[in-house]
Design an enzyme around this catalytic site. Structure first.
Site, PDB file in Angstrom:
ATOM      1  N   SER A 268       0.826  -1.210   0.000  1.00  0.00           N
ATOM      2  CA  SER A 268       0.000   0.000   0.000  1.00  0.00           C
ATOM      3  C   SER A 268       0.861   1.262   0.000  1.00  0.00           C
ATOM      4  CB  SER A 268      -0.974   0.010   1.183  1.00  0.00           C
ATOM      5  OG  SER A 268      -0.296   0.095   2.422  1.00  0.00           O
ATOM      6  N   ASP A 269       2.036   1.204   0.620  1.00  0.00           N
ATOM      7  CA  ASP A 269       2.959   2.335   0.560  1.00  0.00           C
ATOM      8  C   ASP A 269       3.441   2.575  -0.866  1.00  0.00           C
ATOM      9  OD1 ASP A 269       3.325   3.598   3.080  1.00  0.00           O
ATOM     10  OD2 ASP A 269       4.437   1.874   3.816  1.00  0.00           O
ATOM     11  N   ILE A 270       3.903   1.511  -1.515  1.00  0.00           N
ATOM     12  CA  ILE A 270       4.445   1.634  -2.866  1.00  0.00           C
ATOM     13  C   ILE A 270       3.375   2.125  -3.836  1.00  0.00           C
ATOM     14  CG2 ILE A 270       5.415   0.374  -4.820  1.00  0.00           C
ATOM     15  CD1 ILE A 270       7.427   0.765  -2.613  1.00  0.00           C
TER      16      ILE A 270
END
Length: 405
Positions: A178-180
């Site tokens: 989800s960060d990427i």
């Protein structure tokens, strides 16, 4: 000249989603100024081991995690909690096109570094906030972590083996998904806002949330639920909508088959010596193979156990059905295709003349990605950048009072 040559970015973000976005913009030619805390810097600077090796082969103080997402940036160490530090940001923002930040909702308002404050100084500013839950809603003020978001957003419910199998249960991905993906979506949004600025003459505020992105990237699994009302379950390495599309175990190691349609299934069966299999009414179409998933999978698994993975991959590859081995990272980096695409690059770092990094996947014909700056040391460019807005005497004073580092 890069595609974003002439664009200046002030990157106040830390850890992964925001820095990932900043690195992409830097790769595309933007000047990215990373603002960090004096003495400590980005949290990920300390997220080691492993550490980068210096020219003497010893561990440096530069964590590999930090280096994965901070290429093509200039590091400036400013204490933004001080009035003097805030004044430096105000001075820099006058000639800045984009600001990226991932502080908790409302945190920068008390420093006068929120969008409303900075857009009064520079109405053309594109300001991107990245948080776990966004600027609105009941959880807006909570910090967001990728692991939590993967769970809340449903990804872990469709990742991992079935509960009934050994090792079954929900799993997070091996990277901070989800960060990427939020960093990628933020990059798209920023470039769209810059394009719109050519028409309107104005910047705008971008509100990016990890949970929003996680929900958006549920893709076919999300629509499977909305269309059927049935909550998707975990299929391990299998596919919810296609069979066979999974990992199989050969006599020596695992390999993957990704059979995308009925024509490929016929070709697959011919290649592996089971040419009559598509004539079985249970397996004649993908819809039928999904209905009889257990039966076809059991049959193929027993068959594939009779030869090596290399033998199966060679035979299946010959008929152009998607197939492949499962590489560890050493093997992946040594793949001839990966090497041919220049996905590993070497850069000169102040402590290492031969630093190997993972390259950008963006290939552009006229404005290619350029690798100009290795991940910087903390505050490496403080004087270079701040001398644009204050005198040398003022820099000395700010350094003495620890406003800058």
């Amino acid at each position: 000249m890069g595609a974003l040559d002439g664009i200046r970015v002030l990157d106040l973000s830390r850890v992964l989603a925001g820095p990932w976005c900043g690195q992409i913009l830097g790769d595309l030619g933007a000047e990215v100024i990373k603002v960090e805390r004096p003495k400590y810097g980005d949290d990920t600077r300390a997220w080691g081991p492993p550490w980068m090796k210096n020219d003497q082969g010893q561990d440096s103080h530069e964590a590999a995690y930090y280096q994965s997402t901070n290429r093509n940036k200039l590091s400036v160490a400013i204490d933004i909690s001080t009035v003097e530090g805030q004044a430096l940001i105000h001075a820099l923002i006058k000639d800045t096109d984009v600001l990226i930040e991932n502080y908790k909702t409302g945190s920068l308002e008390k420093y006068g570094l929120d969008y409303e404050s900075l857009s009064r100084i520079n109405p053309q500013l594109v300001y991107c906030s990245i948080t776990g839950f966004g600027q609105t809603g009941p959880r807006a003020e909570e910090p967001g972590y990728d692991f939590i978001i993967q769970g809340m957003g449903g990804l872990m419910s469709v990742t991992g083996e079935k509960d009934s199998l050994p090792g079954g249960g929900p799993q997070k991905l091996g990277i901070a998904f989800s960060d990427i993906t939020t960093g990628l979506y933020a990059t798209v949004a920023i470039q769209a806002a810059l394009l719109n600025r050519h028409i309107s003459g104005l910047g705008q505020y971008i509100d990016m949330a990890l949970l929003d992105v996680q929900i958006a990237t549920l893709a076919n699994q999300g629509m499977n639920y909305l269309a059927s009302g049935k909550v998707p379950t975990r299929y391990g390495n299998a596919h919810a909508n296609i069979v066979p599309y999974q990992v199989f175990k050969a006599s020596d190691r695992d390999f993957i088959i990704a059979c995308g349609n009925d024509k490929q299934f016929v070709q697959l069966c011919a290649a592996i010596g089971l040419a009559d299999l598509p004539q079985d009414p249970r397996f004649s179409s993908n819809a039928q193979r999904i209905k009889y998933r257990t039966e076809i999978t059991t049959l193929l698994a027993a068959h594939f156990a009779t030869q090596t993975a290399d033998e199966w991959v060679s035979a299946i590859h010959a008929v152009k059905v998607p197939v492949g081995l499962i590489n560890n990272l050493e093997q992946a980096f040594q793949e001839p295709q990966v090497m041919a695409r220049n996905m590993l690059i070497d850069m000169q770092h102040p402590e290492s003349e031969d630093l190997t990094l993972i390259g950008s996947p963006i290939k552009m014909s006229r404005t290619p990605v350029e690798y100009r700056q290795a991940p910087p040391l903390l505050g490496q460019h403080t004087d270079e950048i701040l001398s644009r807005v204050v005198s040398q005497e003022e820099l000395a004073k700010l350094r003495k009072t620890k406003v800058i580092g």
